[in-house]
Scaffold this motif. Structure first.
Motif, short mmCIF file in Angstrom:
data_model
loop_
_atom_site.label_atom_id
_atom_site.label_comp_id
_atom_site.label_asym_id
_atom_site.label_seq_id
_atom_site.Cartn_x
_atom_site.Cartn_y
_atom_site.Cartn_z
N PRO A 39 13.65 -4.39 -48.89
CA PRO A 39 14.55 -5.26 -49.30
C PRO A 39 14.04 -6.76 -49.68
N MET A 40 15.04 -7.34 -50.46
CA MET A 40 14.78 -8.60 -51.15
C MET A 40 14.89 -9.66 -50.02
N LYS A 53 9.66 -22.92 -63.04
CA LYS A 53 10.69 -22.52 -61.92
C LYS A 53 10.49 -21.27 -61.17
N PHE A 54 9.57 -21.33 -60.11
CA PHE A 54 9.26 -20.14 -59.44
C PHE A 54 10.56 -19.72 -58.42
N THR A 55 10.68 -18.38 -58.12
CA THR A 55 11.75 -18.14 -57.16
C THR A 55 10.60 -17.81 -55.87
N VAL A 56 10.74 -18.63 -54.68
CA VAL A 56 9.64 -18.53 -53.91
C VAL A 56 10.48 -18.31 -52.47
N VAL A 57 9.49 -18.09 -51.34
CA VAL A 57 9.93 -17.88 -50.11
C VAL A 57 8.65 -18.56 -49.20
N SER A 58 9.06 -19.24 -48.00
CA SER A 58 7.98 -20.07 -47.37
C SER A 58 7.45 -18.91 -46.23
N LYS A 68 9.02 -8.81 -50.49
CA LYS A 68 9.31 -8.76 -52.10
C LYS A 68 10.24 -10.04 -52.45
N VAL A 69 9.80 -10.53 -53.36
CA VAL A 69 10.34 -11.62 -54.41
C VAL A 69 10.49 -11.24 -55.48
N CYS A 70 11.74 -11.66 -56.42
CA CYS A 70 11.96 -11.11 -57.36
C CYS A 70 12.59 -12.29 -58.34
N GLN A 71 12.45 -12.49 -59.67
CA GLN A 71 13.00 -13.29 -60.54
C GLN A 71 13.46 -12.43 -61.69
N GLY A 72 14.65 -12.18 -61.92
CA GLY A 72 15.39 -11.25 -62.81
C GLY A 72 14.93 -9.83 -62.39
N ASN A 73 14.40 -9.14 -63.57
CA ASN A 73 13.96 -7.63 -63.05
C ASN A 73 12.58 -7.79 -62.75
N PHE A 74 11.83 -8.78 -62.58
CA PHE A 74 10.33 -8.83 -62.35
C PHE A 74 10.14 -9.22 -60.82
N CYS A 75 9.41 -8.43 -60.22
CA CYS A 75 9.34 -8.56 -58.65
C CYS A 75 7.75 -8.39 -58.35
N CYS A 76 7.50 -9.24 -57.44
CA CYS A 76 6.12 -9.26 -56.61
C CYS A 76 6.27 -8.70 -55.16
N ILE A 90 3.46 -20.24 -49.66
CA ILE A 90 4.50 -19.94 -50.27
C ILE A 90 4.12 -18.77 -51.03
N PHE A 91 5.03 -17.95 -51.15
CA PHE A 91 4.82 -16.62 -51.86
C PHE A 91 6.28 -16.47 -53.02
N GLY A 92 5.74 -16.60 -54.27
CA GLY A 92 6.77 -16.42 -55.35
C GLY A 92 6.44 -15.66 -56.45
N ALA A 93 7.56 -15.71 -57.34
CA ALA A 93 7.49 -14.99 -58.71
C ALA A 93 7.95 -15.67 -59.66
N PHE A 94 7.44 -15.66 -60.82
CA PHE A 94 7.85 -16.28 -62.24
C PHE A 94 7.66 -15.29 -63.20
N SER A 95 8.98 -15.37 -64.12
CA SER A 95 9.05 -14.46 -65.06
C SER A 95 9.85 -15.33 -66.33
N GLY A 96 8.83 -15.68 -67.41
CA GLY A 96 9.78 -16.56 -68.34
C GLY A 96 8.80 -17.09 -69.30
N LEU A 97 9.45 -18.22 -70.07
CA LEU A 97 8.40 -18.75 -71.09
C LEU A 97 7.97 -20.03 -70.58
N HIS A 98 6.69 -20.14 -70.48
CA HIS A 98 5.94 -21.47 -69.95
C HIS A 98 5.75 -22.29 -71.33
N THR A 99 6.26 -23.34 -71.30
CA THR A 99 6.15 -24.31 -72.70
C THR A 99 5.05 -25.42 -72.46
#
Length: 154
Positions: A39-40, A53-58, A68-76, A90-99
């Motif tokens: 489960p998420m 900008k990561f999606t995280v949990v403490s 499990k932590v997801c950002q969009g369809n990408f899950c860790c 902190i446990f987190g996921a990032f999926s995106g454009l790093h600029t």
């Protein structure tokens, strides 16, 4: 990140030796299949880390076993055998454009903050969409030989 156990905090990058696994494992395929049964995490939040900008949990929200932590369809997936993890983890996921310093599409599974006198045994897997996975370990102190391991394939 900072630690109350250290007088000053610094970021140290280390090359993590890759030790061949006893069995050939496709970790992205494992994570893709395994994440369907986990489960998420309920109390996720967004946190700016490394300008992304990561999606995280403490750590206080994590359970022993798979998380499990997801950002969009990408899950860790984070697997730990500890029933109680430190709040500063902190446990987190990032999926995106790093600029920053260029433009790069990244998929990152992140665990940061575990400190203290006890060893932390953590396993990470992600539903990466590319075979180009580069595991890294960042820590503030050198670990004894054999205390860090990355299996083949990330």
């Amino acid at each position: 990140w900072s630690s109350p156990h250290l007088p000053s905090t610094q970021l140290v990058m280390a090359e993590v030796p890759v030790r061949p696994a006893k069995y050939q494992v496709d970790w992205a395929a494992f994570a893709t299949e395994k994440q369907k049964t986990i489960p998420m995490m309920n109390e996720t939040f967004e946190k700016l880390i490394f300008f992304d900008k990561f999606t995280v949990v403490s750590g206080s929200q994590l359970i022993s076993g798979f998380n499990k932590v997801c950002q969009g369809n990408f899950c860790c997936l984070l697997n730990t055998s500890f029933p109680l993890l430190p709040e500063n983890l902190i446990f987190g996921a990032f999926s995106g454009l790093h600029t920053v310093s260029g433009k790069y599409y990244l998929e990152i599974c992140l665990v940061t903050g575990p400190t203290g006198p006890h060893p932390w045994h953590l396993s990470l897997a992600g539903t990466f969409t590319t075979p180009h996975v580069y595991p890294q370990a960042l820590h503030t102190q050198d670990l004894p030989h054999g205390e860090k391991e990355v299996s083949a394939g990330g």
